[in-house]
Design an enzyme around this catalytic site. Structure first.
Site, PDB file in Angstrom:
ATOM      1  N   HIS A  55       6.427  18.609  28.837  1.00 32.69           N
ATOM      2  CA  HIS A  55       6.361  19.967  28.602  1.00 32.69           C
ATOM      3  C   HIS A  55       8.200  20.734  28.190  1.00 32.69           C
ATOM      4  CE1 HIS A  55       6.863  24.396  28.779  1.00 32.69           C
ATOM      5  NE2 HIS A  55       7.488  24.453  28.846  1.00 32.69           N
ATOM      6  N   CYS A  56       8.840  20.529  27.558  1.00 33.66           N
ATOM      7  CA  CYS A  56      10.537  20.136  27.396  1.00 33.66           C
ATOM      8  C   CYS A  56      11.390  21.423  27.014  1.00 33.66           C
ATOM      9  CB  CYS A  56      10.199  19.665  25.107  1.00 33.66           C
ATOM     10  SG  CYS A  56      12.042  19.507  25.116  1.00 33.66           S
ATOM     11  N   PRO A  57      11.785  21.329  27.708  1.00 30.91           N
ATOM     12  CA  PRO A  57      12.457  22.459  28.161  1.00 30.91           C
ATOM     13  C   PRO A  57      13.268  22.909  27.589  1.00 30.91           C
ATOM     14  CG  PRO A  57      13.958  20.818  29.764  1.00 30.91           C
ATOM     15  CD  PRO A  57      12.486  20.433  28.676  1.00 30.91           C
ATOM     16  N   ASN A  84       8.254  24.189  25.329  1.00 29.90           N
ATOM     17  CA  ASN A  84       7.354  24.589  24.716  1.00 29.90           C
ATOM     18  C   ASN A  84       6.613  23.331  25.544  1.00 29.90           C
ATOM     19  OD1 ASN A  84       4.913  24.807  23.717  1.00 29.90           O
ATOM     20  ND2 ASN A  84       5.696  25.606  21.721  1.00 29.90           N
TER      21      ASN A  84
END
Length: 134
Positions: free
Chosen positions: A123-125, A129
């Site tokens: 999950h990329c901050p 997303n």
């Protein structure tokens, strides 16, 4: 619903459980706006030409539109009503204990999105997303 990670939502948007993603996205957009303002100042002082400014503006627009698309695109979530043709134990299909749905072999449950994502990496901050199959 218009914006959520639930099935049937028109726009994929991670719920507000992780505020760092929204803050990082706001920071990216603020830096881009500041850079364009700085470049506009260089243009007016005569240190840059119109072609350089137009090129920077085009690249910034492409980068920010890609960022938006990445933020609001479904990363490959597994539908809750998914039924797989081969339910043999050797097929690699398992049952997710958190979202109560079947999931394929390489799918993982994202605790922030609350969904199983196909071929999930993380999950990329920065985009708030998941990075997955889509």
């Amino acid at each position: 619903q218009l914006c959520s990670t639930k099935e049937g939502a028109r726009i994929w948007l991670t719920p507000g459980g992780e505020t760092s993603g929204g803050l990082l996205s706001l920071g990216i957009w603020s830096l881009s706006a500041g850079w364009l303002y700085f470049a506009k100042d260089l243009l007016y002082k005569g240190k840059w030409g119109r072609i350089q400014y137009a090129g920077l503006t085009a690249l910034s627009a492409l980068a920010l539109s890609s960022h938006l698309k990445t933020m609001f695109t479904n990363p490959g979530s597994i539908p809750h009503h998914a039924v797989f043709e081969s339910m043999k134990p050797s097929s690699g299909v398992t049952f997710c204990r958190k979202c109560q749905a079947f999931k394929p072999k390489l799918a993982h449950h994202c605790r922030i999105c609350g969904r199983c994502i196909s071929r999930m990496d993380h999950h990329c901050p920065w985009v708030n997303n998941c990075v997955g199959a889509a």
